[in-house]
Write a protein that holds these residues in place. Structure first.
Motif, PDB file in Angstrom:
ATOM      1  N   GLU A 257     -46.779 -30.635  31.367  1.00 18.67           N
ATOM      2  CA  GLU A 257     -46.644 -29.183  31.297  1.00 18.67           C
ATOM      3  C   GLU A 257     -48.008 -28.498  31.278  1.00 18.67           C
ATOM      4  O   GLU A 257     -49.032 -29.125  31.024  1.00 18.67           O
ATOM      5  CB  GLU A 257     -45.795 -28.771  30.095  1.00 18.67           C
ATOM      6  CG  GLU A 257     -46.416 -29.019  28.747  1.00 18.67           C
ATOM      7  CD  GLU A 257     -45.480 -28.607  27.622  1.00 18.67           C
ATOM      8  OE1 GLU A 257     -45.021 -27.452  27.625  1.00 18.67           O
ATOM      9  OE2 GLU A 257     -45.197 -29.439  26.750  1.00 18.67           O
ATOM     10  N   ARG A 258     -47.993 -27.205  31.535  1.00 20.08           N
ATOM     11  CA  ARG A 258     -49.236 -26.425  31.567  1.00 20.08           C
ATOM     12  C   ARG A 258     -49.776 -26.245  30.137  1.00 20.08           C
ATOM     13  O   ARG A 258     -49.039 -25.877  29.237  1.00 20.08           O
ATOM     14  CB  ARG A 258     -48.966 -25.069  32.208  1.00 20.08           C
ATOM     15  CG  ARG A 258     -50.180 -24.172  32.274  1.00 20.08           C
ATOM     16  CD  ARG A 258     -49.854 -22.903  33.045  1.00 20.08           C
ATOM     17  NE  ARG A 258     -50.871 -21.904  32.866  1.00 20.08           N
ATOM     18  CZ  ARG A 258     -52.025 -21.870  33.522  1.00 20.08           C
ATOM     19  NH1 ARG A 258     -52.292 -22.801  34.413  1.00 20.08           N
ATOM     20  NH2 ARG A 258     -52.900 -20.906  33.305  1.00 20.08           N
ATOM     21  N   TRP A 259     -51.069 -26.504  29.969  1.00 20.80           N
ATOM     22  CA  TRP A 259     -51.748 -26.311  28.689  1.00 20.80           C
ATOM     23  C   TRP A 259     -52.722 -25.144  28.820  1.00 20.80           C
ATOM     24  O   TRP A 259     -52.977 -24.644  29.915  1.00 20.80           O
ATOM     25  CB  TRP A 259     -52.484 -27.599  28.289  1.00 20.80           C
ATOM     26  CG  TRP A 259     -51.550 -28.618  27.684  1.00 20.80           C
ATOM     27  CD1 TRP A 259     -50.383 -29.088  28.226  1.00 20.80           C
ATOM     28  CD2 TRP A 259     -51.695 -29.268  26.427  1.00 20.80           C
ATOM     29  NE1 TRP A 259     -49.799 -29.993  27.378  1.00 20.80           N
ATOM     30  CE2 TRP A 259     -50.587 -30.130  26.264  1.00 20.80           C
ATOM     31  CE3 TRP A 259     -52.663 -29.215  25.424  1.00 20.80           C
ATOM     32  CZ2 TRP A 259     -50.415 -30.925  25.134  1.00 20.80           C
ATOM     33  CZ3 TRP A 259     -52.493 -30.023  24.303  1.00 20.80           C
ATOM     34  CH2 TRP A 259     -51.377 -30.855  24.152  1.00 20.80           C
ATOM     35  N   LEU A 260     -53.238 -24.715  27.701  1.00 23.55           N
ATOM     36  CA  LEU A 260     -54.207 -23.620  27.717  1.00 23.55           C
ATOM     37  C   LEU A 260     -55.345 -23.943  28.669  1.00 23.55           C
ATOM     38  O   LEU A 260     -55.777 -25.097  28.789  1.00 23.55           O
ATOM     39  CB  LEU A 260     -54.753 -23.376  26.304  1.00 23.55           C
ATOM     40  CG  LEU A 260     -53.756 -22.808  25.299  1.00 23.55           C
ATOM     41  CD1 LEU A 260     -54.358 -22.791  23.903  1.00 23.55           C
ATOM     42  CD2 LEU A 260     -53.333 -21.405  25.705  1.00 23.55           C
ATOM     43  N   GLN A 261     -55.848 -22.917  29.328  1.00 25.01           N
ATOM     44  CA  GLN A 261     -56.905 -23.063  30.329  1.00 25.01           C
ATOM     45  C   GLN A 261     -58.132 -22.262  29.911  1.00 25.01           C
ATOM     46  O   GLN A 261     -57.992 -21.280  29.195  1.00 25.01           O
ATOM     47  CB  GLN A 261     -56.399 -22.560  31.680  1.00 25.01           C
ATOM     48  CG  GLN A 261     -55.205 -23.313  32.202  1.00 25.01           C
ATOM     49  CD  GLN A 261     -55.514 -24.728  32.621  1.00 25.01           C
ATOM     50  OE1 GLN A 261     -56.586 -24.986  33.159  1.00 25.01           O
ATOM     51  NE2 GLN A 261     -54.617 -25.656  32.355  1.00 25.01           N
TER      52      GLN A 261
ATOM     53  N   LEU B 133     -53.345 -26.730  23.587  1.00 28.35           N
ATOM     54  CA  LEU B 133     -51.979 -26.460  23.129  1.00 28.35           C
ATOM     55  C   LEU B 133     -51.164 -26.138  24.382  1.00 28.35           C
ATOM     56  O   LEU B 133     -51.684 -25.497  25.302  1.00 28.35           O
ATOM     57  CB  LEU B 133     -52.003 -25.243  22.193  1.00 28.35           C
ATOM     58  CG  LEU B 133     -50.837 -24.985  21.273  1.00 28.35           C
ATOM     59  CD1 LEU B 133     -50.782 -26.043  20.166  1.00 28.35           C
ATOM     60  CD2 LEU B 133     -50.991 -23.611  20.631  1.00 28.35           C
ATOM     61  N   PRO B 134     -49.912 -26.555  24.444  1.00 26.76           N
ATOM     62  CA  PRO B 134     -49.099 -26.158  25.594  1.00 26.76           C
ATOM     63  C   PRO B 134     -49.000 -24.627  25.703  1.00 26.76           C
ATOM     64  O   PRO B 134     -48.813 -23.938  24.702  1.00 26.76           O
ATOM     65  CB  PRO B 134     -47.727 -26.776  25.295  1.00 26.76           C
ATOM     66  CG  PRO B 134     -48.031 -27.947  24.399  1.00 26.76           C
ATOM     67  CD  PRO B 134     -49.182 -27.469  23.552  1.00 26.76           C
ATOM     68  N   GLN B 135     -49.148 -24.127  26.905  1.00 25.78           N
ATOM     69  CA  GLN B 135     -49.098 -22.687  27.155  1.00 25.78           C
ATOM     70  C   GLN B 135     -47.782 -22.076  26.670  1.00 25.78           C
ATOM     71  O   GLN B 135     -47.751 -20.951  26.183  1.00 25.78           O
ATOM     72  CB  GLN B 135     -49.302 -22.411  28.651  1.00 25.78           C
ATOM     73  CG  GLN B 135     -49.313 -20.943  29.020  1.00 25.78           C
ATOM     74  CD  GLN B 135     -50.496 -20.192  28.443  1.00 25.78           C
ATOM     75  OE1 GLN B 135     -51.622 -20.630  28.555  1.00 25.78           O
ATOM     76  NE2 GLN B 135     -50.241 -19.053  27.803  1.00 25.78           N
TER      77      GLN B 135
END
Length: 169
Positions: A87-91, A43-45
């Motif tokens: 874009e940054r996603w969950l890590q 999911l996108p952060q």
């Protein structure tokens, strides 16, 4: 209206038991890997930063499954798959988590996707095939544990959820 909606069941004891039982059974049938990787859909952060509870729910599910399996924190990893876009996603990403396990010298991983009720392209193509090939290229073996699908334990867990919800009406 008498409509009611069950919002989530990420820590329901019957569902957690069904997943833990499936992982145990897979280990009995195919051997148990050195490490359990629980991969959830990404999911996108920014959505989590805006208050979406998804990441916290995934973590609670993973912790509950690991607890029922009596795994300590060194024996399992949680990660997120299926990211796309810039874009940054969950890590961490599942791909990066597998690379980190390979770097640590882990050679056999059991991978499960508890966020999915049934197997689909994102569990079978992405995890069971593509990520298994990636881990194999690093010298390891990834064994995919199927989703609960139409297993009796899954159907029973869902039936219990419905019965509890209907009883609350």
């Amino acid at each position: 209206s008498n409509a009611s909606m069950l919002e989530d069941y990420h820590c329901d004891p019957a569902w957690i038991a069904a997943y833990a039982g499936s992982i145990r059974e897979h280990g009995t049938q195919h051997g148990r890997g050195e490490h359990l990787l629980m991969s959830f859909h990404g999911l996108p952060q920014r959505l989590v930063d805006a208050g979406d509870p998804y990441a916290t729910q995934c973590s609670a599910s993973a912790q509950a499954i690991a607890s029922v399996l009596d795994l300590d924190d060194t024996q399992w990893t949680m990660a997120f798959q299926s990211r796309f876009g810039r874009e940054r996603w969950l890590q961490p990403s599942t791909s990066d988590a597998l690379d980190a396990l390979a770097e640590r010298g882990v050679r056999s991983v059991d991978a499960v996707c508890p966020g999915f009720a049934t197997d689909c392209l994102e569990t079978l193509e992405e995890v069971a095939i593509m990520l298994a090939e990636q881990f194999h290229a690093r010298g390891g073996t990834l064994r995919y544990v199927p989703c609960l699908n139409a297993s009796a334990a899954h159907v029973d867990a869902l039936a219990q959820l419905v019965q509890r919800e209907v009883a609350a009406w």
